[in-house]
Design a protein around this motif. Structure first.
Motif, PDB file in Angstrom:
ATOM      1  N   UNK A   1       0.839  -1.209   0.000  1.00  5.95           N
ATOM      2  CA  UNK A   1       0.000   0.000   0.000  1.00  5.95           C
ATOM      3  C   UNK A   1       0.867   1.249   0.000  1.00  5.95           C
ATOM      4  N   UNK A   2       1.628   1.433   1.056  1.00  2.00           N
ATOM      5  CA  UNK A   2       2.549   2.559   1.184  1.00  2.00           C
ATOM      6  C   UNK A   2       3.639   2.134   2.154  1.00  2.00           C
ATOM      7  N   UNK A   3       4.712   2.868   2.191  1.00  2.00           N
ATOM      8  CA  UNK A   3       5.871   2.431   2.970  1.00  2.00           C
ATOM      9  C   UNK A   3       5.534   2.171   4.431  1.00  2.00           C
ATOM     10  N   UNK A   4       4.892   3.129   5.102  1.00  6.39           N
ATOM     11  CA  UNK A   4       4.656   2.995   6.537  1.00  6.39           C
ATOM     12  C   UNK A   4       3.733   1.817   6.844  1.00  6.39           C
ATOM     13  N   UNK A   5       2.704   1.659   6.039  1.00  4.81           N
ATOM     14  CA  UNK A   5       1.802   0.520   6.227  1.00  4.81           C
ATOM     15  C   UNK A   5       2.525  -0.783   5.906  1.00  4.81           C
ATOM     16  N   UNK A   6       3.311  -0.777   4.838  1.00  7.30           N
ATOM     17  CA  UNK A   6       4.001  -2.000   4.420  1.00  7.30           C
ATOM     18  C   UNK A   6       5.025  -2.454   5.453  1.00  7.30           C
ATOM     19  N   UNK A   7       5.684  -1.510   6.126  1.00  5.32           N
ATOM     20  CA  UNK A   7       6.663  -1.883   7.149  1.00  5.32           C
ATOM     21  C   UNK A   7       5.967  -2.633   8.290  1.00  5.32           C
ATOM     22  N   UNK A   8       4.811  -2.115   8.747  1.00  2.00           N
ATOM     23  CA  UNK A   8       4.107  -2.810   9.841  1.00  2.00           C
ATOM     24  C   UNK A   8       3.647  -4.189   9.400  1.00  2.00           C
ATOM     25  N   UNK A   9       3.209  -4.340   8.158  1.00  2.00           N
ATOM     26  CA  UNK A   9       2.795  -5.643   7.656  1.00  2.00           C
ATOM     27  C   UNK A   9       3.987  -6.590   7.540  1.00  2.00           C
ATOM     28  N   UNK A  10       5.112  -6.047   7.102  1.00  2.00           N
ATOM     29  CA  UNK A  10       6.317  -6.854   6.930  1.00  2.00           C
ATOM     30  C   UNK A  10       6.801  -7.403   8.276  1.00  2.00           C
TER      31      UNK A  10
END
Length: 790
Positions: free
Chosen positions: A245-254
């Motif tokens: 989706x976007x960097x900040x969201x993707x980091x939490x998902x990762x």
């Protein structure tokens, strides 16, 4: 759980092939449901950049592109709608062979030469998207092999997890099982704390007790949230079934996928503070990330900002405090929530999120701080920013602490039936990431906090058996003698009841023990209902208080499928609330029928089903226990007036029989008249032990009598009066005729009965018989105003 094969191998290096890895996962209980190969045979596919894109002179939908391959410029004819100058995309050069057997050759398309093919994700076998060219990041190196750039070849592996294996909802959790089974070592994973560089912080408060015993947060200022997610991270997310989706969201998902700890990122500038966790108040509402406004009650855990609800704990974040590409300051959160506080809450709102899926099964309470540090490092390395101090609130008394478990060598051998060497057992336990100490009896094991399923010795024995291999455990027949228990003669076996009803043309139905609360309300049977804390669906949210609502619903489904004659029965338990105690359970038997009494045939006139048809079926069941049933007129809310009766045995009410109320039938969308019964199973089929007696050697005498009684007087009342008045000489009473018509006044009926009299010590005289008849006549006249029919 879906994950990338290459990602797993990064955590647990192994020489096992893909097929061997999948077989190992299935063998140790992590059943592999699907393996999707990605990016096979991509030799000759490179990262390229379109320098220009001109309209094809002979085709409206084609473009003639000049493409930089990193080793010169080639001309490509392309029909993709997103082909444009400046775009970086995969190029299959002449001689390449793509997945699916596509061989790339030089060709002429509408008279224009083309030397290769610009590719979509589907043509490369990396994604089902075929809407256009696979767009690569602007920093993708032109001329680099695409497989190397995207980390290919790879495979997406999907495994089916049982509810007790919450630890395997992360790549690292799965790695421990693979290491134990394959004899490898899980790679070290050290997350060095990120030193705070500013005083920025938000206070954190806990007001939910054991439901939320730990909450960690950190402010990061000056983040460039518009930075695209690195391709390596985006690809791992995509191969794990999550759309970047976007960097900040993707980091939490990762971080959640790698470590198993759900996280959330707030826009710091939208928060006032302090941030807290508490039970929601009835009527509070919050707008979620999906745009829905939901109303909460006291069952939900809420994340608050200055006491206003900004997110649903463990389920989904709020819309008003979400991060966007313009976010500059971020507040990261990671918490530990008790499974009992999250389970079922998402489904109550029609939500199923990855975070709730993990919290419902249990997340290690030590992970929040590690996840915060890991996410901070990723964000700073990719998007910059100045981190503040990690703020943690905890209630240590409510945090689960691992306890040592003693695994005895002798017990292990006895349960498994084979000897496993100490070395093998130690290797298995160490491979699973357990802390192991050798003791005289065997091993003292301390499971990590992520292994909620390990609590007793048998759990460890199961782990050893699982990793050692169930196929290595010998098959042996059990020894010992079985204790035979004779069935009790004081009750009728359920199998006999089933056979009796099957012989009377009934089919057995098996329904859920939980039903729709609205269905019980329609029957007026909702009093005492026991609601489920975690229902399968909203339509199955209450334990049934009676069998008939579910049984008649099954009857209706059959009738809706053109079945004109349906006869169903069910044996099952019903439930009633019992204050703070466990619900009361009662064994019941129920039957319901529509259509004709007998299957269609030429020798029997067709007629509709009636009350007495099912009464006969019920009497045949009672006969199994030697019982005589009494029927007393009644009118419960679901019953047809005048066609309903309560059923008694020896003065004790057992249940009900009759026709459903027409209003209820319309509510249930039933066209045919439904006749049904439901009774308590135990009292109906209890019986005294049969005792043999000799037959009287003296003859019996039969006298037939006909009495005229009021229509409202039932045969059960007449029978009771006759049996009481006739005395011990009465052996049997038979009703052989019921008449209304000429010679009988309106409002009255004639009942003709046969009295069978017999004595065991002598032959009855006419005087004895006349005295019995006179006594019966007087009793009926006195109690019911009956007169002898002339």
């Amino acid at each position: 759980m879906k994950f990338s094969e290459n990602w797993l191998r990064q955590h647990v290096p192994t020489n096992a092939t893909r097929d061997e890895l999948a077989a190992t996962l299935t063998a140790i209980g992590l059943e592999v449901e699907d393996v999707a190969e990605l990016g096979e045979s991509l030799d000759g596919v490179v990262v390229a950049q379109i320098l220009s894109a001109e309209k094809h002179p002979e085709a409206d939908r084609l473009q003639v592109c000049q493409v930089d391959t990193g080793n010169g410029t080639v001309q490509i004819v392309c029909g993709a709608p997103n082909a444009r100058a400046g775009l970086k995309a995969p190029l299959a050069t002449v001689g390449a062979n793509l997945p699916g057997g596509i061989a790339i050759k030089a060709a002429k398309l509408r008279g224009v030469e083309s030397f290769g093919m610009l590719c979509s994700a589907k043509e490369l076998g990396v994604d089902p998207d075929a809407s256009g060219l696979l767009e690569l990041p602007a920093d993708a190196p032109v001329g680099a092999p695409l497989a190397h750039y995207l980390g290919l070849p790879d495979a997406t592996i999907e495994i089916k997890l049982t509810p007790n294996r919450a630890d395997c909802f992360s790549v690292r959790g799965i790695a421990y099982d693979v290491a134990a089974a394959a004899g490898g070592e899980v790679a070290a994973f050290e997350v060095a704390p990120v030193a705070p560089q500013s005083q920025a912080r938000l206070a954190v408060e806990l007001h939910a007790g054991a439901d939320a015993p730990r909450y960690c947060g950190r402010v990061i200022e000056g983040v460039d949230a518009s930075v695209p997610t690195p391709v390596w991270m985006a690809e791992r997310l995509r191969r794990s079934g999550i759309r970047p989706v976007s960097l900040l969201v993707d980091v939490t998902q990762y971080v959640m996928l790698e470590l198993g700890q759900p996280m959330h990122a707030f826009d710091r500038d939208m928060l006032k503070g302090p941030v807290g966790v508490r039970r929601a108040r009835a009527g509070e509402s919050v707008k979620l990330l999906d745009g829905r406004d939901v109303v909460l009650d006291g069952q939900f855990l809420a994340i608050t900002d200055a006491d206003r609800v900004v997110a649903l704990a463990g389920i989904m974040g709020g819309f008003d405090t979400r991060v966007t590409d313009t976010t500059k300051n971020v507040f990261l959160e990671a918490a530990h929530f008790a499974p009992s506080a999250i389970i079922g809450r998402g489904r109550k709102l029609g939500l199923h999120t990855d975070a709730a899926h993990r919290f419902e099964r249990g997340v290690a309470p030590v992970l929040p701080a590690t996840a915060i540090e890991y996410a901070t490092r990723l964000i700073i390395d990719i998007a910059g920013g100045v981190p503040g101090q990690v703020v943690e609130a905890a209630l240590p008394e409510h945090l689960q602490q691992p306890h040592p478990i003693l695994l005895r060598r002798a017990r292990l051998a006895r349960v498994l039936g084979l000897q496993i060497t100490d070395e093998q057992v130690g290797r298995i336990l160490h491979g699973l990431g357990l802390s192991v100490e050798n003791v005289a009896e065997g091993w003292r094991v301390v499971p990590p906090s992520r292994r909620f399923d390990l609590a007793i010795e048998e759990d460890l024995i199961e782990e050893v058996a699982r990793i050692h291999g169930y196929d290595a455990i010998p098959t042996t027949l059990p020894g010992g003698a079985s204790r035979l228990v004779a069935p009790s003669e004081t009750r009728i076996d359920e199998a006999a009841v089933r056979r009796q009803l099957a012989a009377r043309d009934y089919l057995e139905a098996v329904n859920y023990a939980f039903v729709d609360a609205q269905l019980l309300e329609a029957w007026n049977l909702d009093a005492g209902g026991v609601p489920l804390a975690n229902p399968l669906s909203a339509e199955l949210g209450v334990m049934r208080t009676a069998l008939l609502p579910g049984l008649v619903a099954a009857l209706g489904r059959n009738a809706a499928r053109q079945q004109a004659r349906v006869r169903l029965f069910e044996l099952g338990r019903v439930f009633a609330a019992n204050g703070n105690e466990a619900p009361l359970e009662t064994r019941r038997i129920a039957g319901a029928a529509i259509g004709s009494p007998q299957a269609e045939q030429w020798s029997v006139p067709s007629r509709g089903l009636g009350f007495h048809d099912l009464k006969g079926d019920l009497d045949s069941l009672a006969a199994l226990a030697g019982a005589e049933l009494e029927y007393r007129a009644s009118q419960p809310a679901w019953a047809h007036p005048g066609r309903s009766a309560d059923v008694y045995r020896d003065g004790v009410r057992l249940g009900w029989i009759g026709q459903l109320h027409p209003r209820l039938q319309r509510t249930l969308d039933l066209d045919a008249e439904v006749i049904a019964f439901e009774l308590d199973f135990g009292p109906l089929f209890s019986r005294t032990v049969a005792q043999a007696t000799h037959l009287s050697k003296y003859p019996s005498v039969r006298r037939d009598l006909a009495f005229v009684v009021a229509e409202k007087v039932s045969w059960a009342e007449v029978s009771a009066a006759v049996r009481s008045a006739a005395g011990p000489a009465l052996r049997d009473l038979v009703l052989f005729d019921r008449y209304q018509g000429k010679g009988v006044e309106p409002g009255f009926k004639s009942l003709a009965m046969g009295l069978i009299l017999q004595d065991e010590t002598r032959t009855l005289t006419d005087r004895d018989v006349d005295a019995a008849v006179a006594s019966v006549t007087e009793a009926l006249q006195r109690s019911h105003g009956a007169v002898i029919r002339g």
